[in-house]
Design a protein around this motif. Structure first.
Motif, short mmCIF file in Angstrom:
data_model
loop_
_atom_site.label_atom_id
_atom_site.label_comp_id
_atom_site.label_asym_id
_atom_site.label_seq_id
_atom_site.Cartn_x
_atom_site.Cartn_y
_atom_site.Cartn_z
N GLN A 156 -0.57 -18.75 31.20
CA GLN A 156 0.25 -18.80 29.99
C GLN A 156 0.93 -20.16 29.82
OE1 GLN A 156 0.45 -16.59 27.66
NE2 GLN A 156 -0.38 -14.72 28.60
N LYS B 133 -9.42 -18.12 25.03
CA LYS B 133 -9.60 -16.74 25.48
C LYS B 133 -9.99 -16.72 26.95
CE LYS B 133 -11.79 -13.93 22.72
NZ LYS B 133 -12.89 -13.24 21.98
N TYR C 142 -8.11 -11.69 27.20
CA TYR C 142 -6.74 -12.07 26.84
C TYR C 142 -6.79 -13.34 25.99
CZ TYR C 142 -5.90 -9.20 31.02
OH TYR C 142 -5.90 -8.20 31.96
N ASN D 67 -11.65 -6.78 30.69
CA ASN D 67 -10.53 -7.12 29.82
C ASN D 67 -10.65 -8.55 29.31
OD1 ASN D 67 -8.87 -4.63 30.30
ND2 ASN D 67 -8.88 -5.42 32.39
N LYS E 27 -3.84 -9.91 36.32
CA LYS E 27 -2.60 -10.06 35.54
C LYS E 27 -1.81 -11.28 36.00
CE LYS E 27 -2.56 -6.26 32.93
NZ LYS E 27 -2.48 -6.31 31.44
N ILE F 24 -3.40 -14.44 34.65
CA ILE F 24 -3.10 -14.61 33.22
C ILE F 24 -1.67 -15.11 33.04
CG2 ILE F 24 -2.77 -13.37 31.04
CD1 ILE F 24 -5.68 -14.02 31.74
#
Length: 394
Positions: free
Chosen positions: A19, A27, A35, A33, A12, A15
């Motif tokens: 951002q 991607k 994102y 998972n 997390k 990611i």
């Protein structure tokens, strides 16, 4: 259980860090998972075997992502060049701490240490470079007169353009500082019958150039020396023309003035000097991953500081040309050749080296495309020379 939770938290956090690179959608896929960064249809996918700790990304985004790719922890699904274009187009979002750059860029500028740095890159082996360079064995920016030019044709155009800029005539003495495998001097001797001297710190290039001189029966015209540019002032040599292609990037920012002083020491009054070099927009240290893995001690001059240093030696600048887009095309051609030769390259080098080199070639191509680097040729005379044509005769 604890390890799994910790890995999810790192995932997390990574990611959240990524951002910042949301200009175009892509991607990111982990084992469980995936994102989407940015808005729209992703143009490529970053496959992660495990997350990169944010502490590493903050210490040096370039080194963290580069090492993850080299190690196979990070892979690109899609075109590597397109992915690098995306990230390098947002280079202002990269993080690098001062201590990392200081360790990588504040290297000793002694002759011994700089020779070791040069040899670490150029003495990988003539066999390696011959696999993916063209037959001229030129490891510098080509000149594409036409979109359909082959790499060989573009390299021949580059040499022809440089030699015309130098306004050569039979019998003139030409020095090539950082002569590589010697093709420029070989062509100058064949076409203009100049007397040429090449100097290099690379043993591999020295030996190859010596053999090329013999193969072309140019012993009466050319010589090559294993020599540091700083030894020029006491060499007793004198030249009518000096050229240096892709070498000044290795001398260090503190030595740019010294480099020009050394050129001045051996160039006759009114002599012509052509400097071909990768340049930065300003005087920043450069990329951390590149400094660590590809060009240790390398530093990109800005155009303004190089012109200022040349002016200190009374060099009068006649012309400045930017070949940035030509280097983008050159690097893409090199990488195409490199990939085509992977079966042979794998006979000698491991996968980490191959991924590092592929990343280097594509990353530099993307850097030129995005204007992070330029390729300048400066043409100057030592003092005033009113005998040269007053138009761009080349």
């Amino acid at each position: 259980m604890f390890n799994a939770i910790g890995e999810k938290l790192e995932e997390k956090a990574m990611i959240n860090f990524l951002q910042r690179f949301d200009a175009n959608p892509f991607k990111v896929k982990f084992q469980d998972n995936e994102y989407i960064i940015g808005e729209g249809t992703p143009s490529f996918t970053v496959n992660m075997k495990e997350p990169i700790p944010v502490s590493k990304l903050m210490s040096s985004t370039s080194i963290a992502l580069g090492e993850a790719y080299m190690d196979g922890t990070l892979d690109i699904e899609g075109d590597l060049y397109d992915a690098l274009n995306h990230f390098l187009g947002q280079m202002d979002q990269f993080a690098t701490t001062g201590d990392v750059l200081n360790k990588l860029t504040h290297n000793p500028l002694t002759k011994k240490h700089q020779a070791e740095e040069v040899q670490s890159h150029y003495d990988i082996g003539n066999d390696f470079y011959s696999l993916w360079l063209d037959d001229t064995m030129q490891y510098s920016c080509a000149y594409f007169e036409h979109p359909t030019d082959t790499l060989y044709e573009a390299q021949m155009h580059k040499i022809d353009r440089i030699l015309k800029k130098l306004y050569l005539k039979e019998g003139l003495r030409l020095l090539d500082i950082g002569c590589g495998w010697g093709f420029l001097l070989i062509e100058a001797a064949k076409k203009y019958k100049i007397k040429g001297t090449g100097i290099t710190l690379s043993h591999e290039q020295y030996e190859k150039f010596q053999q090329r001189i013999k193969d072309n029966h140019l012993e009466d015209y050319l010589e090559v020396r294993l020599m540091d540019y700083r030894d020029l002032p006491k060499s007793g040599l004198e030249f009518d023309r000096v050229v240096s292609v892709g070498m000044v990037e290795h001398v260090g920012r503190q030595n740019y003035q010294l480099f020009n002083d050394c050129v001045d020491s051996v160039l006759v009054k009114g002599g012509v000097f052509l400097l071909h070099f990768i340049s930065g927009m300003d005087e920043k240290p450069g990329d951390a991953w590149m400094s660590k893995y590809i060009f240790p001690g390398g530093m990109l001059p800005s155009l303004r500081e190089m012109v200022a240093d040349m002016t200190e030696d009374n060099f009068h600048v006649l012309d400045v040309e930017n070949l940035r887009n030509h280097y983008n095309l050159t690097l893409l051609a090199w990488d195409k050749n490199f990939r085509a030769q992977l079966p042979k390259i794998r006979e000698t080098f491991d996968e980490r080296f191959i991924r590092m080199w592929d990343l280097y070639l594509n990353g530099c191509a993307a850097a030129f495309y995005n204007g992070m680097m330029d390729l300048h040729q400066i043409l100057a005379t030592k003092g005033i020379n009113n005998d040269l044509p007053i138009t761009r005769w080349y």
